[in-house]
Design a protein around this motif. Structure first.
Motif, mmCIF file in Angstrom:
data_model
loop_
_atom_site.group_PDB
_atom_site.id
_atom_site.type_symbol
_atom_site.label_atom_id
_atom_site.label_comp_id
_atom_site.label_asym_id
_atom_site.label_seq_id
_atom_site.Cartn_x
_atom_site.Cartn_y
_atom_site.Cartn_z
ATOM 1 N N TRP A 1 43.248 24.405 34.301
ATOM 2 C CA TRP A 1 42.290 25.271 33.614
ATOM 3 C C TRP A 1 41.848 24.657 32.292
ATOM 4 O O TRP A 1 42.536 23.842 31.696
ATOM 5 C CB TRP A 1 42.898 26.643 33.373
ATOM 6 C CG TRP A 1 44.349 26.540 32.993
ATOM 7 C CD1 TRP A 1 44.879 26.115 31.811
ATOM 8 C CD2 TRP A 1 45.455 26.807 33.837
ATOM 9 N NE1 TRP A 1 46.247 26.113 31.862
ATOM 10 C CE2 TRP A 1 46.639 26.529 33.096
ATOM 11 C CE3 TRP A 1 45.581 27.258 35.144
ATOM 12 C CZ2 TRP A 1 47.917 26.688 33.627
ATOM 13 C CZ3 TRP A 1 46.854 27.418 35.661
ATOM 14 C CH2 TRP A 1 47.992 27.144 34.901
ATOM 15 N N THR A 2 40.702 25.082 31.834
ATOM 16 C CA THR A 2 40.179 24.657 30.529
ATOM 17 C C THR A 2 39.596 25.885 29.846
ATOM 18 O O THR A 2 39.414 26.930 30.484
ATOM 19 C CB THR A 2 39.062 23.596 30.684
ATOM 20 O OG1 THR A 2 37.951 24.204 31.364
ATOM 21 C CG2 THR A 2 39.537 22.373 31.460
ATOM 22 N N ASP A 3 39.283 25.764 28.573
ATOM 23 C CA ASP A 3 38.629 26.873 27.882
ATOM 24 C C ASP A 3 37.287 27.191 28.524
ATOM 25 O O ASP A 3 36.883 28.345 28.612
ATOM 26 C CB ASP A 3 38.431 26.539 26.404
ATOM 27 C CG ASP A 3 39.739 26.537 25.632
ATOM 28 O OD1 ASP A 3 40.729 27.140 26.112
ATOM 29 O OD2 ASP A 3 39.779 25.909 24.551
ATOM 30 N N GLU A 4 36.587 26.160 28.983
ATOM 31 C CA GLU A 4 35.276 26.349 29.608
ATOM 32 C C GLU A 4 35.390 26.879 31.035
ATOM 33 O O GLU A 4 34.465 27.498 31.551
ATOM 34 C CB GLU A 4 34.497 25.023 29.638
ATOM 35 C CG GLU A 4 34.177 24.438 28.284
ATOM 36 C CD GLU A 4 35.388 23.748 27.637
ATOM 37 O OE1 GLU A 4 36.267 23.208 28.352
ATOM 38 O OE2 GLU A 4 35.465 23.782 26.394
#
Length: 168
Positions: free
Chosen positions: A81-84
């Motif tokens: 996962w990423t913030d985006e």
């Protein structure tokens, strides 16, 4: 695929918790039995484009990783996962065969069984939960049982919509 029994071999708290976690893990595999890769990649619910059987299996794998390795052991978060793209583990799952996702989930579960066996249920996690509160291993096991059982309900719905399979 035969599921483990949800009746523990002993009645102490650890055995009950680990038996139920293994049971809901095995239920994930049972709900995916005989599902083709194309069907495992389908998102049949119009309002939930990421809700695929593959996505749920991969999500559960990464949820366990997060709680055991990142929170409990305090390791760096190397999840997909990423913030985006906070739901990336569900999105990328369709790039892999379902059998691979299930095998990786099972292999990881075996490592976590050993981790749990080596720690007291009262052992505090090295990191706090997202809201800043400390958790212990007992809470993590209970959370994973709840999370996995809830997503097994989603798998029930997906299987019935995708191919009519019910009652697994």
């Amino acid at each position: 695929m035969t599921r483990t029994d949800d009746m523990p071999t002993a009645w102490d708290e650890r055995t009950q918790l680990t038996t139920f976690l293994d049971y809901v893990r095995d239920t994930v595999r049972a709900k995916c039995e005989d599902l083709s890769d194309p069907d495992a990649r389908k998102a049949p619910l119009p309002g939930s484009p990421l809700m695929t059987p593959s996505g749920l299996v991969n999500h559960l794998r990464w949820v366990e990783y997060y709680w055991f390795q990142v929170v409990f052991l305090g390791e760096e978060d190397e999840g997909p996962w990423t913030d985006e793209d906070p739901d990336r583990e569900m999105r990328v799952a369709v790039d892999f065969p379902l059998a691979r996702l299930l095998d990786e989930y099972a292999e990881q579960a075996e490592r976590y069984r050993e981790l749990v066996a080596g720690h007291d249920l009262d052992t505090k996690a090295k990191r706090a939960s997202r809201d800043g509160r400390p958790v212990d291993l007992r809470w993590i096991l209970l959370h994973l049982i709840e999370e996995t059982a809830r997503h097994n309900g989603h798998l029930d719905i997906l299987r019935e919509v995708i191919d009519g399979t019910t009652g697994v």
